[in-house]
Design a protein around this motif. Structure first.
Motif, mmCIF file in Angstrom:
data_model
loop_
_atom_site.group_PDB
_atom_site.id
_atom_site.type_symbol
_atom_site.label_atom_id
_atom_site.label_comp_id
_atom_site.label_asym_id
_atom_site.label_seq_id
_atom_site.Cartn_x
_atom_site.Cartn_y
_atom_site.Cartn_z
ATOM 1 N N GLY A 58 0.819 -1.202 0.000
ATOM 2 C CA GLY A 58 0.000 0.000 0.000
ATOM 3 C C GLY A 58 0.855 1.256 0.000
ATOM 4 N N GLY A 72 2.040 2.736 4.534
ATOM 5 C CA GLY A 72 1.286 1.719 3.805
ATOM 6 C C GLY A 72 1.618 0.316 4.295
ATOM 7 N N GLY A 105 0.419 0.257 -4.570
ATOM 8 C CA GLY A 105 -0.493 1.387 -4.550
ATOM 9 C C GLY A 105 0.238 2.726 -4.609
ATOM 10 N N SER A 110 -4.357 1.644 -1.971
ATOM 11 C CA SER A 110 -4.041 0.252 -1.663
ATOM 12 C C SER A 110 -3.342 -0.430 -2.837
ATOM 13 N N GLY A 144 -1.608 -4.697 0.055
ATOM 14 C CA GLY A 144 -1.615 -3.981 1.327
ATOM 15 C C GLY A 144 -2.491 -2.743 1.249
ATOM 16 N N ASN A 145 -2.970 -2.293 2.391
ATOM 17 C CA ASN A 145 -3.817 -1.107 2.446
ATOM 18 C C ASN A 145 -2.984 0.170 2.468
ATOM 19 N N GLY A 146 -3.545 1.233 1.914
ATOM 20 C CA GLY A 146 -2.861 2.511 1.922
ATOM 21 C C GLY A 146 -2.881 3.156 3.298
ATOM 22 N N GLY A 155 -1.493 1.635 7.797
ATOM 23 C CA GLY A 155 -1.595 1.046 6.470
ATOM 24 C C GLY A 155 -2.380 -0.246 6.434
ATOM 25 N N GLY A 158 -1.490 -6.656 4.234
ATOM 26 C CA GLY A 158 -1.948 -7.274 3.000
ATOM 27 C C GLY A 158 -2.216 -8.741 3.282
ATOM 28 N N GLY A 313 5.356 -1.715 1.947
ATOM 29 C CA GLY A 313 4.511 -0.536 2.003
ATOM 30 C C GLY A 313 5.317 0.741 1.858
#
Length: 336
Positions: A58, A72, A105, A110, A144-146, A155, A158, A313
Protein backbone atom coordinates in the motif's frame (compact mmCIF):
# COMPACT_ATOMS: atom_id res chain seq x y z
CA UNK A 1 19.63 -20.45 -17.00
CA UNK A 2 16.28 -18.69 -16.92
CA UNK A 3 15.95 -17.53 -20.52
CA UNK A 4 12.72 -18.79 -22.00
CA UNK A 5 11.36 -22.13 -20.89
CA UNK A 6 14.12 -24.44 -22.11
CA UNK A 7 15.45 -27.24 -19.89
CA UNK A 8 17.81 -25.91 -17.22
CA UNK A 9 20.79 -27.59 -15.57
CA UNK A 10 20.31 -27.01 -11.85
CA UNK A 11 23.32 -29.09 -10.85
CA UNK A 12 21.45 -31.35 -8.43
CA UNK A 13 20.60 -34.16 -10.88
CA UNK A 14 22.97 -37.16 -11.06
CA UNK A 15 24.93 -37.54 -14.34
CA UNK A 16 22.96 -40.64 -15.42
CA UNK A 17 19.66 -39.11 -14.37
CA UNK A 18 17.93 -38.01 -17.56
CA UNK A 19 15.80 -35.30 -16.01
CA UNK A 20 14.22 -32.25 -17.60
CA UNK A 21 13.60 -29.02 -15.67
CA UNK A 22 11.47 -26.27 -17.18
CA UNK A 23 10.82 -22.93 -15.48
CA UNK A 24 7.86 -20.78 -16.51
CA UNK A 25 8.00 -17.08 -15.71
CA UNK A 26 5.33 -14.40 -16.31
CA UNK A 27 4.43 -13.29 -19.80
CA UNK A 28 1.68 -10.90 -18.68
CA UNK A 29 -0.44 -9.68 -15.79
CA UNK A 30 -3.50 -11.89 -16.21
CA UNK A 31 -4.42 -15.54 -16.74
CA UNK A 32 -4.95 -14.96 -20.46
CA UNK A 33 -1.23 -15.33 -21.25
CA UNK A 34 -0.85 -19.10 -21.61
CA UNK A 35 2.41 -20.98 -22.17
CA UNK A 36 2.89 -24.63 -23.11
CA UNK A 37 4.67 -27.60 -21.55
CA UNK A 38 5.28 -30.61 -23.80
CA UNK A 39 6.00 -33.92 -22.10
CA UNK A 40 9.55 -35.08 -22.95
CA UNK A 41 9.81 -38.50 -24.58
CA UNK A 42 10.44 -41.35 -22.19
CA UNK A 43 9.10 -39.47 -19.17
CA UNK A 44 7.80 -41.66 -16.36
CA UNK A 45 7.23 -39.18 -13.50
CA UNK A 46 6.45 -35.47 -13.25
CA UNK A 47 6.90 -33.08 -10.32
CA UNK A 48 5.16 -29.68 -10.36
CA UNK A 49 5.56 -26.59 -8.18
CA UNK A 50 3.14 -23.68 -8.62
CA UNK A 51 3.60 -20.29 -6.94
CA UNK A 52 1.01 -17.49 -7.06
CA UNK A 53 2.07 -13.87 -7.55
CA UNK A 54 2.54 -11.59 -4.54
CA UNK A 55 0.31 -8.61 -3.73
CA UNK A 56 1.48 -5.00 -4.06
CA UNK A 57 2.24 -2.89 -1.00
CA UNK A 58 0.00 0.00 0.00
CA UNK A 59 1.04 3.60 -0.59
CA UNK A 60 2.09 5.84 2.29
CA UNK A 61 -0.14 8.72 3.37
CA UNK A 62 0.38 12.19 1.91
CA UNK A 63 -0.09 15.37 3.94
CA UNK A 64 1.39 18.68 4.97
CA UNK A 65 4.17 18.86 7.54
CA UNK A 66 3.02 18.44 11.15
CA UNK A 67 -0.02 16.32 10.25
CA UNK A 68 -0.79 12.69 11.05
CA UNK A 69 0.13 10.26 8.28
CA UNK A 70 0.33 6.48 8.38
CA UNK A 71 2.57 4.16 6.41
CA UNK A 72 1.29 1.72 3.80
CA UNK A 73 0.85 -1.96 4.64
CA UNK A 74 2.93 -4.68 3.03
CA UNK A 75 1.35 -6.91 0.39
CA UNK A 76 0.62 -10.58 1.10
CA UNK A 77 2.54 -13.41 -0.51
CA UNK A 78 1.01 -15.84 -2.94
CA UNK A 79 0.33 -19.43 -1.95
CA UNK A 80 2.23 -22.41 -3.34
CA UNK A 81 1.42 -26.01 -4.19
CA UNK A 82 3.47 -29.11 -4.99
CA UNK A 83 2.48 -32.34 -6.75
CA UNK A 84 4.29 -35.46 -8.00
CA UNK A 85 2.51 -38.01 -10.22
CA UNK A 86 3.00 -40.64 -12.96
CA UNK A 87 3.46 -39.08 -16.37
CA UNK A 88 1.22 -41.69 -18.03
CA UNK A 89 -1.81 -40.14 -16.31
CA UNK A 90 -1.18 -36.75 -17.92
CA UNK A 91 -1.75 -35.63 -21.51
CA UNK A 92 1.28 -34.86 -23.67
CA UNK A 93 0.69 -31.09 -23.54
CA UNK A 94 -0.17 -28.91 -20.54
CA UNK A 95 -1.04 -25.21 -20.42
CA UNK A 96 0.74 -22.91 -17.95
CA UNK A 97 -0.36 -19.49 -16.72
CA UNK A 98 1.99 -17.36 -14.61
CA UNK A 99 1.39 -13.71 -13.74
CA UNK A 100 3.46 -10.74 -12.67
CA UNK A 101 2.91 -9.50 -9.14
CA UNK A 102 0.22 -7.04 -8.09
CA UNK A 103 1.05 -3.37 -8.68
CA UNK A 104 1.95 -1.31 -5.61
CA UNK A 105 -0.49 1.39 -4.55
CA UNK A 106 0.14 5.06 -5.23
CA UNK A 107 0.18 7.55 -2.35
CA UNK A 108 -2.84 6.91 -0.06
CA UNK A 109 -3.91 3.98 -2.23
CA UNK A 110 -4.04 0.25 -1.66
CA UNK A 111 -1.90 -2.21 -3.58
CA UNK A 112 -3.38 -4.58 -6.11
CA UNK A 113 -3.74 -8.31 -5.55
CA UNK A 114 -1.46 -10.79 -7.25
CA UNK A 115 -2.97 -13.18 -9.80
CA UNK A 116 -3.12 -16.95 -9.33
CA UNK A 117 -0.88 -19.34 -11.29
CA UNK A 118 -2.22 -22.48 -13.02
CA UNK A 119 -1.23 -25.75 -14.62
CA UNK A 120 -4.22 -26.77 -16.72
CA UNK A 121 -5.50 -28.96 -19.52
CA UNK A 122 -7.13 -26.04 -21.30
CA UNK A 123 -6.26 -22.41 -21.90
CA UNK A 124 -8.11 -19.12 -21.75
CA UNK A 125 -10.35 -17.39 -19.26
CA UNK A 126 -13.26 -19.75 -19.90
CA UNK A 127 -11.44 -23.05 -19.47
CA UNK A 128 -7.93 -22.67 -18.12
CA UNK A 129 -8.94 -21.81 -14.57
CA UNK A 130 -12.06 -23.98 -14.42
CA UNK A 131 -12.46 -27.43 -12.88
CA UNK A 132 -11.97 -30.10 -14.27
CA UNK A 133 -9.31 -28.48 -16.48
CA UNK A 134 -7.12 -27.35 -13.58
CA UNK A 135 -4.46 -29.82 -12.45
CA UNK A 136 -2.74 -27.57 -9.92
CA UNK A 137 -3.06 -23.90 -8.95
CA UNK A 138 -1.86 -21.40 -6.36
CA UNK A 139 -3.64 -18.21 -5.38
CA UNK A 140 -2.11 -14.74 -5.51
CA UNK A 141 -1.63 -12.59 -2.41
CA UNK A 142 -3.82 -9.60 -1.57
CA UNK A 143 -2.56 -6.04 -1.74
CA UNK A 144 -1.61 -3.98 1.33
CA UNK A 145 -3.82 -1.11 2.45
CA UNK A 146 -2.86 2.51 1.92
CA UNK A 147 -1.84 4.73 4.85
CA UNK A 148 -4.51 6.75 6.68
CA UNK A 149 -4.67 9.85 8.89
CA UNK A 150 -6.39 8.07 11.79
CA UNK A 151 -6.20 4.74 13.60
CA UNK A 152 -3.31 2.75 14.99
CA UNK A 153 -3.53 0.27 12.13
CA UNK A 154 -2.36 2.92 9.67
CA UNK A 155 -1.60 1.05 6.47
CA UNK A 156 -3.08 -2.28 7.53
CA UNK A 157 -1.79 -5.66 6.39
CA UNK A 158 -1.95 -7.27 3.00
CA UNK A 159 -3.80 -10.47 3.88
CA UNK A 160 -2.42 -13.35 1.85
CA UNK A 161 -4.87 -15.48 -0.12
CA UNK A 162 -5.06 -19.21 0.61
CA UNK A 163 -4.85 -22.09 -1.84
CA UNK A 164 -8.02 -23.92 -0.78
CA UNK A 165 -9.59 -25.99 -3.59
CA UNK A 166 -6.38 -25.67 -5.60
CA UNK A 167 -6.20 -29.34 -6.59
CA UNK A 168 -8.02 -30.50 -9.69
CA UNK A 169 -9.32 -34.05 -10.36
CA UNK A 170 -6.20 -35.30 -12.17
CA UNK A 171 -4.02 -33.88 -9.39
CA UNK A 172 -5.76 -36.16 -6.89
CA UNK A 173 -4.06 -39.12 -8.59
CA UNK A 174 -0.62 -37.99 -7.43
CA UNK A 175 1.21 -37.25 -4.20
CA UNK A 176 0.09 -33.80 -3.10
CA UNK A 177 1.94 -31.80 -0.44
CA UNK A 178 -0.78 -30.80 2.05
CA UNK A 179 -0.51 -28.10 4.70
CA UNK A 180 -2.58 -30.23 7.08
CA UNK A 181 -5.32 -27.65 7.64
CA UNK A 182 -7.71 -28.56 4.85
CA UNK A 183 -8.14 -31.32 2.31
CA UNK A 184 -6.75 -30.55 -1.14
CA UNK A 185 -5.24 -27.26 0.06
CA UNK A 186 -1.66 -26.31 -0.59
CA UNK A 187 0.27 -23.81 1.49
CA UNK A 188 -1.39 -20.43 2.12
CA UNK A 189 0.43 -17.19 1.59
CA UNK A 190 1.73 -15.05 4.42
CA UNK A 191 0.16 -11.73 5.35
CA UNK A 192 2.05 -8.49 4.90
CA UNK A 193 2.95 -6.36 7.92
CA UNK A 194 1.07 -3.26 9.02
CA UNK A 195 2.31 0.20 8.20
CA UNK A 196 3.64 2.48 10.92
CA UNK A 197 1.00 4.34 12.94
CA UNK A 198 -0.07 7.88 12.09
CA UNK A 199 1.31 9.03 15.45
CA UNK A 200 4.78 8.44 14.07
CA UNK A 201 6.29 4.96 14.28
CA UNK A 202 8.50 2.71 12.18
CA UNK A 203 6.88 0.27 9.79
CA UNK A 204 6.14 -3.17 11.21
CA UNK A 205 8.74 -5.70 10.11
CA UNK A 206 8.61 -9.43 9.43
CA UNK A 207 10.31 -11.58 12.07
CA UNK A 208 11.64 -15.17 12.13
CA UNK A 209 11.57 -15.58 8.40
CA UNK A 210 11.45 -18.96 6.63
CA UNK A 211 10.45 -20.81 9.78
CA UNK A 212 7.42 -22.26 7.98
CA UNK A 213 7.39 -21.08 4.36
CA UNK A 214 9.87 -20.15 1.60
CA UNK A 215 7.69 -17.10 0.80
CA UNK A 216 6.84 -13.99 2.86
CA UNK A 217 4.61 -10.96 2.84
CA UNK A 218 6.05 -7.45 2.53
CA UNK A 219 6.96 -5.19 5.45
CA UNK A 220 5.10 -1.99 6.29
CA UNK A 221 6.12 1.58 5.49
CA UNK A 222 6.80 4.09 8.27
CA UNK A 223 4.35 6.70 9.61
CA UNK A 224 5.03 10.32 10.66
CA UNK A 225 3.44 13.11 12.72
CA UNK A 226 5.52 16.17 13.69
CA UNK A 227 8.64 17.98 12.39
CA UNK A 228 10.46 17.08 15.61
CA UNK A 229 10.22 13.41 14.64
CA UNK A 230 11.86 13.98 11.26
CA UNK A 231 10.98 10.51 10.08
CA UNK A 232 10.98 6.80 10.87
CA UNK A 233 12.47 3.64 9.39
CA UNK A 234 10.48 1.29 7.19
CA UNK A 235 9.82 -2.26 8.38
CA UNK A 236 12.56 -4.80 7.67
CA UNK A 237 13.16 -8.53 8.10
CA UNK A 238 14.86 -10.68 10.70
CA UNK A 239 16.04 -14.23 10.10
CA UNK A 240 15.21 -17.09 12.48
CA UNK A 241 18.49 -18.93 12.08
CA UNK A 242 21.51 -19.10 9.81
CA UNK A 243 20.98 -20.47 6.31
CA UNK A 244 24.18 -22.14 5.15
CA UNK A 245 24.50 -23.54 1.63
CA UNK A 246 27.24 -24.18 -0.91
CA UNK A 247 26.83 -20.88 -2.76
CA UNK A 248 26.69 -18.64 0.30
CA UNK A 249 25.52 -18.02 3.84
CA UNK A 250 22.67 -15.89 5.20
CA UNK A 251 23.36 -14.84 8.77
CA UNK A 252 20.61 -13.91 11.26
CA UNK A 253 20.41 -10.31 12.42
CA UNK A 254 17.71 -7.95 13.63
CA UNK A 255 18.30 -5.97 10.43
CA UNK A 256 18.92 -8.94 8.12
CA UNK A 257 17.11 -6.93 5.46
CA UNK A 258 16.56 -3.35 6.68
CA UNK A 259 13.72 -1.08 5.66
CA UNK A 260 14.22 2.35 4.12
CA UNK A 261 15.91 4.93 6.35
CA UNK A 262 13.92 7.83 7.76
CA UNK A 263 13.94 11.40 6.50
CA UNK A 264 15.69 12.37 9.73
CA UNK A 265 18.59 10.06 8.85
CA UNK A 266 18.86 11.23 5.23
CA UNK A 267 18.11 14.91 5.89
CA UNK A 268 15.47 14.91 3.20
CA UNK A 269 13.06 12.37 1.71
CA UNK A 270 12.46 8.97 3.26
CA UNK A 271 14.61 6.27 1.72
CA UNK A 272 13.00 3.57 -0.39
CA UNK A 273 12.78 0.01 0.93
CA UNK A 274 15.02 -2.72 -0.44
CA UNK A 275 14.04 -5.26 -3.07
CA UNK A 276 13.13 -8.63 -1.59
CA UNK A 277 15.46 -11.64 -1.70
CA UNK A 278 14.79 -13.50 -4.96
CA UNK A 279 16.22 -16.98 -5.45
CA UNK A 280 15.35 -20.23 -7.24
CA UNK A 281 18.38 -22.10 -5.91
CA UNK A 282 17.80 -22.48 -3.03
CA UNK A 283 14.13 -21.61 -3.35
CA UNK A 284 13.96 -18.98 -0.58
CA UNK A 285 12.35 -15.59 -1.16
CA UNK A 286 11.49 -12.44 0.78
CA UNK A 287 9.01 -9.63 0.32
CA UNK A 288 10.07 -6.02 -0.16
CA UNK A 289 10.90 -3.91 2.90
CA UNK A 290 8.96 -0.77 3.84
CA UNK A 291 9.82 2.77 2.84
CA UNK A 292 11.03 5.34 5.37
CA UNK A 293 8.93 8.37 6.32
CA UNK A 294 9.68 12.09 6.27
CA UNK A 295 7.75 15.00 7.81
CA UNK A 296 8.75 17.73 5.34
CA UNK A 297 9.67 15.67 2.26
CA UNK A 298 8.23 12.73 0.28
CA UNK A 299 8.14 9.28 1.84
CA UNK A 300 10.20 6.40 0.50
CA UNK A 301 8.75 3.77 -1.82
CA UNK A 302 8.30 0.15 -0.73
CA UNK A 303 10.62 -2.52 -2.11
CA UNK A 304 9.59 -5.03 -4.80
CA UNK A 305 8.93 -8.60 -3.59
CA UNK A 306 10.87 -11.73 -4.54
CA UNK A 307 9.17 -14.67 -6.31
CA UNK A 308 5.61 -14.93 -5.00
CA UNK A 309 6.25 -12.43 -2.18
CA UNK A 310 4.49 -9.22 -1.21
CA UNK A 311 5.73 -5.73 -1.97
CA UNK A 312 6.75 -3.39 0.85
CA UNK A 313 4.51 -0.54 2.00
CA UNK A 314 5.34 3.05 1.15
CA UNK A 315 6.44 5.54 3.80
CA UNK A 316 4.38 8.60 4.76
CA UNK A 317 5.49 12.09 3.76
CA UNK A 318 4.39 15.29 2.06
CA UNK A 319 3.77 12.85 -0.79
CA UNK A 320 3.35 9.29 0.34
CA UNK A 321 5.78 6.74 -1.04
CA UNK A 322 4.47 4.28 -3.61
CA UNK A 323 3.97 0.69 -2.50
CA UNK A 324 6.36 -1.88 -3.92
CA UNK A 325 5.11 -4.27 -6.59
CA UNK A 326 4.43 -7.85 -5.56
CA UNK A 327 6.83 -10.53 -6.75
CA UNK A 328 6.05 -12.59 -9.87
CA UNK A 329 4.60 -16.07 -9.77
CA UNK A 330 6.56 -19.05 -11.09
CA UNK A 331 5.87 -22.62 -12.23
CA UNK A 332 8.59 -25.29 -12.17
CA UNK A 333 8.01 -28.68 -13.84
CA UNK A 334 10.62 -31.43 -13.43
CA UNK A 335 10.23 -34.70 -15.31
CA UNK A 336 12.26 -37.91 -15.59
Amino acid sequence: MLYGNSPSDFGFLPPQFKGDVQIFLPTGTSISQWQQWVKPKGTAMVHMIVVGAGGGGGGGRSGASNTTRGGGGGGGSGGFTSLIMPAMLLPDVLKISVSSGGTGGLANGSGFAGVASYISLGAGLTSGSAIPNVILSAAGGNGGNGGTTTGAGAGGSGVAATTIASLGPLGRLGFFSNNGTAANAGYPGQAGSNGGAQTGTSGVGQSSMWNSSPLTGGSGGAGINTPAQGGFIGGGFSLQSQVDFADGTLTPASNFRSGGRSGLATGAAGESGTTGYKSLKPFLNLGGTGGGSSDSFPGGAGGVGGYGCGGGGGGAGTTGGRGGDGGPGVVIITSW
